[in-house]
Design a protein around this motif. Structure first.
Motif, short mmCIF file in Angstrom:
data_model
loop_
_atom_site.label_atom_id
_atom_site.label_comp_id
_atom_site.label_asym_id
_atom_site.label_seq_id
_atom_site.Cartn_x
_atom_site.Cartn_y
_atom_site.Cartn_z
N PRO A 16 0.81 -1.21 0.00
CA PRO A 16 0.00 0.00 0.00
C PRO A 16 0.85 1.27 0.00
O PRO A 16 1.95 1.27 0.52
CB PRO A 16 -0.80 -0.12 1.30
CG PRO A 16 0.08 -0.93 2.20
CD PRO A 16 0.80 -1.90 1.29
N LYS A 20 -2.05 9.21 -1.60
CA LYS A 20 -3.04 8.88 -2.62
C LYS A 20 -2.36 8.55 -3.94
O LYS A 20 -1.43 9.24 -4.36
CB LYS A 20 -4.00 10.06 -2.81
CG LYS A 20 -5.16 9.78 -3.75
CD LYS A 20 -6.08 10.98 -3.86
CE LYS A 20 -6.72 11.31 -2.53
NZ LYS A 20 -7.69 12.42 -2.63
N ALA A 85 -5.99 -6.22 -0.45
CA ALA A 85 -7.05 -5.80 0.48
C ALA A 85 -7.46 -6.93 1.41
O ALA A 85 -7.68 -6.72 2.61
CB ALA A 85 -8.26 -5.30 -0.31
N ASN A 88 -4.84 -7.55 4.07
CA ASN A 88 -4.73 -6.47 5.06
C ASN A 88 -6.07 -6.08 5.68
O ASN A 88 -6.15 -5.07 6.36
CB ASN A 88 -4.09 -5.24 4.39
CG ASN A 88 -2.64 -5.47 4.02
OD1 ASN A 88 -1.75 -5.40 4.87
ND2 ASN A 88 -2.38 -5.76 2.75
N GLN A 90 -8.85 -4.83 4.40
CA GLN A 90 -9.17 -3.47 4.01
C GLN A 90 -10.60 -3.33 3.48
O GLN A 90 -11.33 -4.31 3.32
CB GLN A 90 -8.17 -3.00 2.95
CG GLN A 90 -6.75 -2.84 3.48
CD GLN A 90 -5.78 -2.38 2.42
OE1 GLN A 90 -5.87 -2.76 1.25
NE2 GLN A 90 -4.83 -1.54 2.82
N LYS A 91 -10.96 -2.08 3.22
CA LYS A 91 -12.28 -1.75 2.69
C LYS A 91 -12.15 -1.29 1.24
O LYS A 91 -11.25 -0.52 0.92
CB LYS A 91 -12.91 -0.63 3.54
CG LYS A 91 -13.11 -1.02 5.00
CD LYS A 91 -13.36 0.20 5.87
CE LYS A 91 -14.69 0.85 5.58
NZ LYS A 91 -14.96 1.97 6.52
N GLN A 145 -15.30 5.50 3.63
CA GLN A 145 -13.86 5.61 3.89
C GLN A 145 -13.09 4.34 3.44
O GLN A 145 -12.44 3.69 4.26
CB GLN A 145 -13.61 5.86 5.38
CG GLN A 145 -14.15 7.19 5.86
CD GLN A 145 -13.81 7.47 7.31
OE1 GLN A 145 -13.83 6.58 8.16
NE2 GLN A 145 -13.43 8.72 7.60
N ASP A 147 -10.24 1.94 1.51
CA ASP A 147 -8.81 1.99 1.23
C ASP A 147 -8.56 2.03 -0.28
O ASP A 147 -7.59 2.62 -0.74
CB ASP A 147 -8.11 0.76 1.83
CG ASP A 147 -8.25 0.70 3.34
OD1 ASP A 147 -7.54 1.47 4.01
OD2 ASP A 147 -9.09 -0.09 3.83
N VAL A 171 -9.53 8.55 -0.16
CA VAL A 171 -9.16 7.16 -0.41
C VAL A 171 -7.71 7.11 -0.88
O VAL A 171 -7.24 8.03 -1.56
CB VAL A 171 -10.11 6.51 -1.45
CG1 VAL A 171 -10.14 7.30 -2.73
CG2 VAL A 171 -9.77 5.06 -1.71
N ASN A 172 -7.00 6.06 -0.51
CA ASN A 172 -5.57 5.97 -0.85
C ASN A 172 -5.30 5.54 -2.28
O ASN A 172 -4.38 6.03 -2.92
CB ASN A 172 -4.87 4.99 0.09
CG ASN A 172 -4.63 5.57 1.47
OD1 ASN A 172 -4.65 6.78 1.64
ND2 ASN A 172 -4.43 4.71 2.45
#
Length: 235
Positions: A16, A20, A85, A88, A90-91, A145, A147, A171-172
């Protein structure tokens, strides 16, 4: 690697990220479209990562630079990001496509990647979004929110929308992957791996959707080859 005016990635990005990151793809058709559409050109040019999604780009890298690069399609980066994702917890958020398609995606995610939390929003189907439309889309993303944000609204609309609103999206990782929404949902069948391995992924798709795809194969491809040959002669 710089190729035909773009900085094109030769491998998957390291994720990751600490900030951004905008991931887009380029193929001969999008290259030709960007030559006619300045804002689309800017959207591709400003990508943090621009992946070679097409055998034409792979050929051009070999022909112009003498470098062998890997084709990385939208479906490939989609799978890679899902694996990250899931590992980890993630969302992720899917923005685009019909609600039925999004429901099928969510069901498959739940089965294949149980550690991922997923949400989505189906924007109105229209050539251009109003400010109100975009505000609803941005709010839907930011309220969850995520990732990772996947955008699937066809090119060049999706890349241009992300370019215009990236600073407002919390968001990243943001990546535009178009038809991958339908591929993953199963509403459109992706070409068999044999065709992909042969560099002919475009052929079954052309036979399935000739009215939509004939232009990119019979107009954009020759124009792209012409551009590559011109670039070679200049060097």
């Amino acid at each position: 690697m710089h190729l035909l005016g773009y900085s094109i990635a030769t491998d998957y990005p390291n994720l990751p990220p600490r900030h951004k990151i905008i991931i887009n793809t380029i193929n001969p058709h999008s290259y030709c479209e960007a030559k006619k559409d300045k804002y689309f050109f800017q959207a591709l040019k400003s990508s943090d990562v621009l992946l070679p999604d097409g055998v034409g780009i792979v050929w051009a890298a070999k022909f112009l630079k003498g470098k062998r690069i890997q084709k990385i399609a939208g479906a490939d980066i989609h799978q890679r990001l899902l694996e990250i994702a899931n590992a980890n917890q993630q969302k992720i958020f899917y923005l685009g496509a019909a609600q039925n398609t999004l429901n099928l995606i969510a069901a498959r995610i739940k089965k294949e990647y149980p550690n991922i939390k997923v949400a989505s929003f189906s924007p109105p189907y229209k050539p251009a979004f109003s400010q109100e439309d975009s505000e609803k889309m941005i709010s839907s993303v930011n309220n969850f929110q995520p990732d990772i944000l996947f955008v699937g609204m066809t090119a060049p609309k999706q890349e241009k929308w992300v370019h215009a609103h990236k600073d407002s999206l919390d968001v990243n990782v943001i990546t535009s992957i178009g038809a991958v929404f339908d591929f993953y949902a199963g509403t459109v069948k992706r070409s068999h791996p044999i065709w992909i391995k042969l560099g002919l992924e475009w052929l079954p798709r052309l036979l399935q959707e000739p009215k939509r795809l004939w232009r990119r194969n019979f107009i954009s491809t020759p124009l792209f080859i012409k551009s590559v040959l011109h670039a070679k002669l200049k060097n």
